[in-house]
Write a protein that holds these residues in place. Sequence first.
Motif, PDB file in Angstrom:
ATOM      1  N   GLU A 151       0.833  -1.208   0.000  1.00 16.98           N
ATOM      2  CA  GLU A 151       0.000   0.000   0.000  1.00 16.98           C
ATOM      3  C   GLU A 151       0.867   1.257   0.000  1.00 16.98           C
ATOM      4  O   GLU A 151       0.560   2.234  -0.693  1.00 16.98           O
ATOM      5  CB  GLU A 151      -0.906   0.005   1.227  1.00 16.98           C
ATOM      6  CG  GLU A 151      -1.913  -1.129   1.279  1.00 16.98           C
ATOM      7  CD  GLU A 151      -2.675  -1.140   2.592  1.00 16.98           C
ATOM      8  OE1 GLU A 151      -2.653  -0.104   3.306  1.00 16.98           O
ATOM      9  OE2 GLU A 151      -3.288  -2.172   2.915  1.00 16.98           O
ATOM     10  N   ILE A 152       1.930   1.224   0.776  1.00 15.36           N
ATOM     11  CA  ILE A 152       2.798   2.398   0.867  1.00 15.36           C
ATOM     12  C   ILE A 152       3.426   2.703  -0.489  1.00 15.36           C
ATOM     13  O   ILE A 152       3.409   3.851  -0.959  1.00 15.36           O
ATOM     14  CB  ILE A 152       3.898   2.173   1.929  1.00 15.36           C
ATOM     15  CG1 ILE A 152       3.279   2.132   3.332  1.00 15.36           C
ATOM     16  CG2 ILE A 152       4.960   3.276   1.845  1.00 15.36           C
ATOM     17  CD1 ILE A 152       4.248   1.736   4.424  1.00 15.36           C
ATOM     18  N   PHE A 153       3.952   1.678  -1.149  1.00 12.01           N
ATOM     19  CA  PHE A 153       4.605   1.904  -2.442  1.00 12.01           C
ATOM     20  C   PHE A 153       3.591   2.292  -3.517  1.00 12.01           C
ATOM     21  O   PHE A 153       3.888   3.100  -4.398  1.00 12.01           O
ATOM     22  CB  PHE A 153       5.403   0.670  -2.861  1.00 12.01           C
ATOM     23  CG  PHE A 153       6.556   0.360  -1.934  1.00 12.01           C
ATOM     24  CD1 PHE A 153       7.281   1.379  -1.330  1.00 12.01           C
ATOM     25  CD2 PHE A 153       6.908  -0.954  -1.668  1.00 12.01           C
ATOM     26  CE1 PHE A 153       8.335   1.101  -0.480  1.00 12.01           C
ATOM     27  CE2 PHE A 153       7.965  -1.250  -0.823  1.00 12.01           C
ATOM     28  CZ  PHE A 153       8.689  -0.219  -0.218  1.00 12.01           C
ATOM     29  N   ALA A 154       2.387   1.751  -3.416  1.00 12.25           N
ATOM     30  CA  ALA A 154       1.336   2.160  -4.347  1.00 12.25           C
ATOM     31  C   ALA A 154       1.011   3.639  -4.146  1.00 12.25           C
ATOM     32  O   ALA A 154       0.754   4.373  -5.113  1.00 12.25           O
ATOM     33  CB  ALA A 154       0.084   1.306  -4.142  1.00 12.25           C
ATOM     34  N   GLY A 155       1.048   4.084  -2.893  1.00 13.24           N
ATOM     35  CA  GLY A 155       0.810   5.494  -2.607  1.00 13.24           C
ATOM     36  C   GLY A 155       1.874   6.382  -3.247  1.00 13.24           C
ATOM     37  O   GLY A 155       1.557   7.445  -3.799  1.00 13.24           O
ATOM     38  N   TYR A 156       3.139   5.937  -3.200  1.00 11.57           N
ATOM     39  CA  TYR A 156       4.202   6.703  -3.842  1.00 11.57           C
ATOM     40  C   TYR A 156       3.981   6.759  -5.348  1.00 11.57           C
ATOM     41  O   TYR A 156       4.192   7.811  -5.978  1.00 11.57           O
ATOM     42  CB  TYR A 156       5.567   6.076  -3.556  1.00 11.57           C
ATOM     43  CG  TYR A 156       5.973   6.044  -2.104  1.00 11.57           C
ATOM     44  CD1 TYR A 156       5.361   6.855  -1.156  1.00 11.57           C
ATOM     45  CD2 TYR A 156       6.990   5.192  -1.673  1.00 11.57           C
ATOM     46  CE1 TYR A 156       5.743   6.814   0.177  1.00 11.57           C
ATOM     47  CE2 TYR A 156       7.390   5.148  -0.351  1.00 11.57           C
ATOM     48  CZ  TYR A 156       6.760   5.946   0.580  1.00 11.57           C
ATOM     49  OH  TYR A 156       7.141   5.904   1.890  1.00 11.57           O
ATOM     50  N   ALA A 157       3.574   5.639  -5.927  1.00  8.17           N
ATOM     51  CA  ALA A 157       3.327   5.595  -7.369  1.00  8.17           C
ATOM     52  C   ALA A 157       2.216   6.559  -7.760  1.00  8.17           C
ATOM     53  O   ALA A 157       2.291   7.250  -8.781  1.00  8.17           O
ATOM     54  CB  ALA A 157       2.976   4.171  -7.797  1.00  8.17           C
ATOM     55  N   GLU A 158       1.184   6.613  -6.926  1.00  6.89           N
ATOM     56  CA  GLU A 158       0.075   7.522  -7.200  1.00  6.89           C
ATOM     57  C   GLU A 158       0.535   8.971  -7.110  1.00  6.89           C
ATOM     58  O   GLU A 158       0.160   9.809  -7.939  1.00  6.89           O
ATOM     59  CB  GLU A 158      -1.071   7.251  -6.217  1.00  6.89           C
ATOM     60  CG  GLU A 158      -2.363   7.951  -6.582  1.00  6.89           C
ATOM     61  CD  GLU A 158      -3.549   7.430  -5.790  1.00  6.89           C
ATOM     62  OE1 GLU A 158      -4.692   7.781  -6.147  1.00  6.89           O
ATOM     63  OE2 GLU A 158      -3.347   6.679  -4.805  1.00  6.89           O
TER      64      GLU A 158
END
Length: 225
Positions: A151-158
Amino acid sequence: MRKAVPSLIIAGLLVSGGVVSCGTSSESPAPETSVSASAEASLPADQMDKLVPADARTITDPADPKATLVLFTDYQCPYCAKMDTLIEQAKADYGDQVRIVVRNYPLPKHQNAEPSARAVEAAAEQGALEQMAAKVFEHQQDWKSASNVDEIFAGYAEELGLDMDQFTADYNSDTIKDRVARDLKDAQDLQVKGTPTLYLDGQTLQLETGDYSEIQEPLDEALSK
């Protein structure tokens, strides 16, 4: 005139009298080991494909490179975060002459090194390798022990404006997992001692003080030949 690295950055690299790295051993409680101060021989020709495979990720890739600088990095290693700043400086100074290659070396002792490498690799599929690397390094303390790293890395991608469907698919894909695993195996086969480790034209660079000159001077010498 080449740009100077800010003194605060250099000061940040001077840890206990010299540069340190994240070592490979999982038995010692201390993650840092001194980078070797002795010169190491160049890799034999038959190992160069392990150092720079044909599909290696590059930060700079000039049409006619005069030298090749290879970085083995672990995104959970704090010293790799500091090295990233120096690599960006090298890009600014030498990007039109030097090929800069980035390889993953997610140390098994680091809980979230492998998924962080996959996050950077997935972003690289959309041309955002450096942007994602900067994000994971900047927020290293937030995710290094987290259980919800996906979730954290997906947040960075977003935050970076990436195509989220593609990022998620790539992050979880066998292709990206296999790429990270191959990099790890190559590093182990090459007996890379820790992270960060730099090779210039197949020879390990000595890193003793953390001064940018330890990258700059060997590059200048290589380019003068």
